[in-house]
Design a protein around this motif. Structure first.
Motif, PDB file in Angstrom:
ATOM      1  N   ASN A  79      13.305  10.061  18.775  1.00 57.52           N
ATOM      2  CA  ASN A  79      14.565   9.669  18.858  1.00 57.52           C
ATOM      3  C   ASN A  79      15.304   9.768  20.185  1.00 57.52           C
ATOM      4  OD1 ASN A  79      14.897   9.046  16.139  1.00 57.52           O
ATOM      5  ND2 ASN A  79      15.493  11.155  15.437  1.00 57.52           N
ATOM      6  N   THR A  80      14.804  10.985  20.977  1.00 61.37           N
ATOM      7  CA  THR A  80      15.339  11.187  22.286  1.00 61.37           C
ATOM      8  C   THR A  80      14.767  10.023  23.206  1.00 61.37           C
ATOM      9  OG1 THR A  80      15.494  13.641  21.946  1.00 61.37           O
ATOM     10  CG2 THR A  80      15.177  12.870  24.098  1.00 61.37           C
ATOM     11  N   LEU A 139      13.590   7.288  22.513  1.00 61.47           N
ATOM     12  CA  LEU A 139      14.202   5.714  22.246  1.00 61.47           C
ATOM     13  C   LEU A 139      15.390   5.465  22.865  1.00 61.47           C
ATOM     14  CD1 LEU A 139      13.240   5.438  18.365  1.00 61.47           C
ATOM     15  CD2 LEU A 139      12.317   3.934  20.312  1.00 61.47           C
ATOM     16  N   GLU A 140      16.291   6.640  23.083  1.00 59.60           N
ATOM     17  CA  GLU A 140      17.473   6.577  23.568  1.00 59.60           C
ATOM     18  C   GLU A 140      17.635   6.804  25.073  1.00 59.60           C
ATOM     19  OE1 GLU A 140      19.957   9.299  21.332  1.00 59.60           O
ATOM     20  OE2 GLU A 140      19.644   8.405  19.358  1.00 59.60           O
ATOM     21  N   THR A 141      16.785   7.680  25.610  1.00 61.06           N
ATOM     22  CA  THR A 141      17.037   8.141  27.042  1.00 61.06           C
ATOM     23  C   THR A 141      16.036   7.556  27.776  1.00 61.06           C
ATOM     24  OG1 THR A 141      15.760  10.014  26.844  1.00 61.06           O
ATOM     25  CG2 THR A 141      18.187  10.219  26.158  1.00 61.06           C
ATOM     26  N   GLU A 146      14.101   4.780  30.429  1.00 59.22           N
ATOM     27  CA  GLU A 146      14.497   3.646  31.033  1.00 59.22           C
ATOM     28  C   GLU A 146      13.517   2.615  30.727  1.00 59.22           C
ATOM     29  OE1 GLU A 146      15.646   3.834  35.028  1.00 59.22           O
ATOM     30  OE2 GLU A 146      16.207   6.081  35.079  1.00 59.22           O
ATOM     31  N   TRP A 147      13.512   1.999  29.646  1.00 58.49           N
ATOM     32  CA  TRP A 147      12.399   1.012  29.110  1.00 58.49           C
ATOM     33  C   TRP A 147      12.764  -0.147  29.903  1.00 58.49           C
ATOM     34  CZ3 TRP A 147       8.776   3.149  26.357  1.00 58.49           C
ATOM     35  CH2 TRP A 147       9.033   4.038  25.622  1.00 58.49           C
ATOM     36  N   HIS A 168       7.931  -2.102  18.989  1.00 58.19           N
ATOM     37  CA  HIS A 168       9.297  -2.357  18.066  1.00 58.19           C
ATOM     38  C   HIS A 168       8.683  -2.360  16.717  1.00 58.19           C
ATOM     39  CE1 HIS A 168      10.490  -3.579  21.988  1.00 58.19           C
ATOM     40  NE2 HIS A 168      11.848  -2.916  21.722  1.00 58.19           N
TER      41      HIS A 168
END
Length: 203
Positions: free
Chosen positions: A38-39, A41-43, A45-46, A114
């Motif tokens: 979760n971290t 996925l959110e943080t 820089e994709w 994804h």
């Protein structure tokens, strides 16, 4: 011949010859693996990955990010990336991986798939920037996916299902003699984050 396994005793080489691949299985608890998934996925820089194929630049649905000790340059598929500074969570996970594998790493390439429609074709990690015969630790978070190896000469195939929170290490002459891939699948509808900790040669 296609050898397929879903589990592997710790420290057992998955390859019959010409390289070493160790599957440690899940080394993170479910709570730890969920936290890192979760971290990241959110943080992280994709960015959509890019590749040059037959002179044409292709933008993939799969997303990537590149982090390291310094602003390393790393070139693969005829595109060059500059490393970002480690996040605290990446450094925490790096320490866990180094303690588990007994290896050290100075960079990490992350991939975000994804769903099962996104994969990776046959290739080996033989870029000149990488430490020759150095260890590459692959951490899997999220959806379970099958990972396959194919010998460059004999065409023998060995496959392993990679569990949430697991580590797989490729080292020694694996990249010289074996290709690997993440085959697409219609059975997976959720995301997978893969982190490959590796060593870039210092100039």
């Amino acid at each position: 011949m296609d050898l397929f396994t879903t589990t592997s005793p710790e420290n057992t080489n998955l390859l019959p010859s010409d390289g070493t691949v160790i599957y440690y299985g899940p080394v993170l608890s479910i709570a730890e693996a969920n936290f890192y998934l979760n971290t990241f996925l959110e943080t992280i820089e994709w960015k959509n990955d890019e590749a040059v194929i037959f002179g044409k630049r292709i933008i993939t649905k799969r997303k990537v990010a590149w982090y390291g000790d310094t602003t390393f340059s790393y070139t693969y598929s005829k595109t060059t990336k500059e490393a970002l500074v480690w996040t605290p969570e990446l450094l925490q996970l790096k320490k866990i991986i180094e303690d588990t594998t007994g290896e050290t790493y100075n960079s990490c390439l992350l991939n975000l798939y994804h769903n099962g429609a996104e994969g990776m074709s046959w290739h080996s990690d033989g870029e000149k920037e990488l430490k020759k015969n150095g260890a590459i630790a692959s951490v899997s978070l999220g959806a379970e996916r099958k990972f396959a190896f194919k010998h460059k000469e004999t065409k023998e195939v060995v496959s392993q299902v990679l569990a949430h929170g697991s580590i797989l290490v490729m080292k020694e002459q694996t990249q010289s003699h074996w290709l690997h891939r993440l085959p697409p699948t219609t059975r997976v509808s959720t995301a997978r984050v893969n982190l490959t900790f590796r060593t870039i040669n210092l100039k």
